[in-house]
Design an enzyme around this catalytic site. Structure first.
Site, mmCIF file in Angstrom:
data_model
loop_
_atom_site.group_PDB
_atom_site.id
_atom_site.type_symbol
_atom_site.label_atom_id
_atom_site.label_comp_id
_atom_site.label_asym_id
_atom_site.label_seq_id
_atom_site.Cartn_x
_atom_site.Cartn_y
_atom_site.Cartn_z
ATOM 1 N NE ARG A 68 9.039 2.676 2.240
ATOM 2 C CZ ARG A 68 7.767 3.045 2.311
ATOM 3 N NH1 ARG A 68 7.038 2.694 3.366
ATOM 4 N NH2 ARG A 68 7.203 3.750 1.362
ATOM 5 C CD GLU A 76 4.486 7.645 -4.461
ATOM 6 O OE1 GLU A 76 5.380 6.858 -4.091
ATOM 7 O OE2 GLU A 76 4.683 8.868 -4.601
#
Length: 262
Positions: free
Chosen positions: A102, A140
């Protein structure tokens, strides 16, 4: 007598005026003022999904297509980043580096507007040539490894690291290490969204006994500004993946449920 302070050029003054006020969220962590109307518009263009409709098992997964599919808001995001670095003049960055994937959406238009090189920080196995590896690191979501092309940055370069968000800071730190190993300096880490409760910025500044404690982190939207009303989960029972031939029927059902809920 001391000489009068020099005034910024008209171009620099315009760049500084284009950026909303900034607030300190912590040491060397600055964020745009969440009360600014432009920032509010960005926050309200970021739908999120719960674990059932996300690629990862996290409480809320932000969908940046809400930004990319809205040209006005997408341009605003890019313009805010550009205004920040243009206002720094000759002391600003020399390179923009984006994280796979991204960071590849936001980094190139920022680099083009500033007329700076864009450097890719890719996941292992994607780039040709001689590469420098970050080694394995934990995010994460998963255990990852990123690489940069040897020679993509060098001593004397000032690199802005760009991603869509900062969570635990694992991906960001891989980029910090890579830029450092290549002899360049991280000028700033920049992300559109920050999740302060995960303290990614604090982890960056504490890493390796504070090696990067003086590097600022710039973020645009605090996830608290996005809010629960931006949850975009479809009606209960909607399949996560549908066949192409069923797409219109599923879209109509979701639209009908949304209209009935108003």
């Amino acid at each position: 007598a001391d000489p009068p302070p020099s005034r910024p050029s008209p171009a620099l003054a315009a760049a500084m005026a284009a950026l909303p006020a900034i607030k300190e969220l912590g040491p060397k962590h600055i964020c745009l003022d969440q009360a600014d109307e432009g920032v509010k518009r960005i926050a309200k263009s970021l739908p999120w999904y719960g674990p059932k409709y996300s690629p990862h098992d996290v409480p809320s997964f932000y969908d940046i297509s809400g930004i990319t599919e809205n040209p006005e808001v997408f341009q605003m995001v890019v313009d805010f980043f550009v205004a920040r670095y243009r206002a720094q003049g000759a002391a600003g960055p020399t390179h923009i580096a984006g994280f796979d994937a991204r960071g590849f959406i936001f980094g190139p238009p920022i680099a083009l507007a500033l007329k700076l090189p864009f450097v890719m920080i890719r996941k292992a196995g994607k780039l040709p040539g001689v590469l420098v590896s970050s080694g394995k690191y934990v995010t994460e979501y998963s255990v990852d490894e990123t690489v940069m092309r040897l020679g993509s940055v060098k001593a004397g370069d000032r690199v802005v690291l760009v991603d869509d968000l900062i969570a635990t800071g694992g991906t960001a730190l891989a980029g910090f290490d890579l830029v450092d190993q290549l002899g360049a300096t991280v000028h700033e880490f920049a992300a559109m969204i920050t999740l302060p409760f995960l303290d990614g910025v604090g982890k960056i500044h504490a890493y390796k006994e504070g090696k990067f404690k003086d590097v600022s982190c710039f973020t645009m939207v605090d996830d608290n500004s996005i809010g629960p009303e931006m949850c975009n989960d479809p009606p209960e029972g909607t399949q996560r993946m549908v066949k192409a031939e069923d797409a219109k029927e599923v879209m109509d059902k979701i639209a009908a449920a949304a209209a009935a809920a108003k």
